[in-house]
Design a protein around this motif. Sequence first.
Motif, mmCIF file in Angstrom:
data_model
loop_
_atom_site.group_PDB
_atom_site.id
_atom_site.type_symbol
_atom_site.label_atom_id
_atom_site.label_comp_id
_atom_site.label_asym_id
_atom_site.label_seq_id
_atom_site.Cartn_x
_atom_site.Cartn_y
_atom_site.Cartn_z
ATOM 1 N N TYR A 1 -32.054 2.848 -49.601
ATOM 2 C CA TYR A 1 -31.967 1.864 -50.682
ATOM 3 C C TYR A 1 -33.318 1.188 -50.868
ATOM 4 O O TYR A 1 -34.215 1.315 -50.043
ATOM 5 C CB TYR A 1 -30.876 0.823 -50.385
ATOM 6 N N ASP B 1 -35.218 -2.465 -51.307
ATOM 7 C CA ASP B 1 -34.996 -3.882 -51.039
ATOM 8 C C ASP B 1 -35.547 -4.748 -52.178
ATOM 9 O O ASP B 1 -36.095 -4.241 -53.161
ATOM 10 C CB ASP B 1 -35.569 -4.278 -49.672
ATOM 11 N N ARG C 1 -35.899 1.383 -47.753
ATOM 12 C CA ARG C 1 -35.371 1.194 -46.404
ATOM 13 C C ARG C 1 -34.163 2.107 -46.241
ATOM 14 O O ARG C 1 -33.642 2.636 -47.206
ATOM 15 C CB ARG C 1 -34.919 -0.261 -46.186
ATOM 16 N N ARG D 1 -30.352 2.487 -43.828
ATOM 17 C CA ARG D 1 -29.382 2.026 -42.841
ATOM 18 C C ARG D 1 -28.684 3.253 -42.280
ATOM 19 O O ARG D 1 -28.454 4.221 -43.003
ATOM 20 C CB ARG D 1 -28.301 1.150 -43.471
ATOM 21 N N ARG E 1 -25.105 4.138 -40.898
ATOM 22 C CA ARG E 1 -23.760 3.567 -40.913
ATOM 23 C C ARG E 1 -22.802 4.386 -40.052
ATOM 24 O O ARG E 1 -22.836 5.611 -40.064
ATOM 25 C CB ARG E 1 -23.220 3.492 -42.329
ATOM 26 N N ALA F 1 -22.977 -1.087 -40.625
ATOM 27 C CA ALA F 1 -24.397 -0.756 -40.443
ATOM 28 C C ALA F 1 -24.749 -0.912 -38.975
ATOM 29 O O ALA F 1 -24.555 -1.974 -38.391
ATOM 30 C CB ALA F 1 -25.268 -1.650 -41.307
ATOM 31 N N SER G 1 -30.949 -0.645 -39.062
ATOM 32 C CA SER G 1 -31.679 -0.814 -40.316
ATOM 33 C C SER G 1 -33.156 -0.561 -40.056
ATOM 34 O O SER G 1 -33.672 -0.921 -38.997
ATOM 35 C CB SER G 1 -31.501 -2.234 -40.857
ATOM 36 N N SER G 2 -33.824 0.017 -41.028
ATOM 37 C CA SER G 2 -35.228 0.382 -40.857
ATOM 38 C C SER G 2 -36.163 -0.715 -41.351
ATOM 39 O O SER G 2 -35.750 -1.678 -41.989
ATOM 40 C CB SER G 2 -35.531 1.656 -41.630
#
Length: 63
Positions: free
Chosen positions: A7, A9, A15, A17, A19, A25, A28-29
């Motif tokens: 996605y 930001d 970034r 995630r 899941r 989640a 996260s990166s």
Amino acid sequence: MYKFEVYKDKAGEFRFRFRASNGEAMVSSEGYKAKASALGAIESIKKNAPGADIVDTTKDAET
């Protein structure tokens, strides 16, 4: 099913995630300026992480 979710930001960086099968989640990166860099990080994790060691730096701290 586990999945990586890519996605953008609010700052416009890409970034991802990771899941869990329940949708939570787990990871996260950091932000990446290029989508290809985020996708490359995902591929690197998929390729290199199966045998990753766990390093506990808490030094016997119990919580």
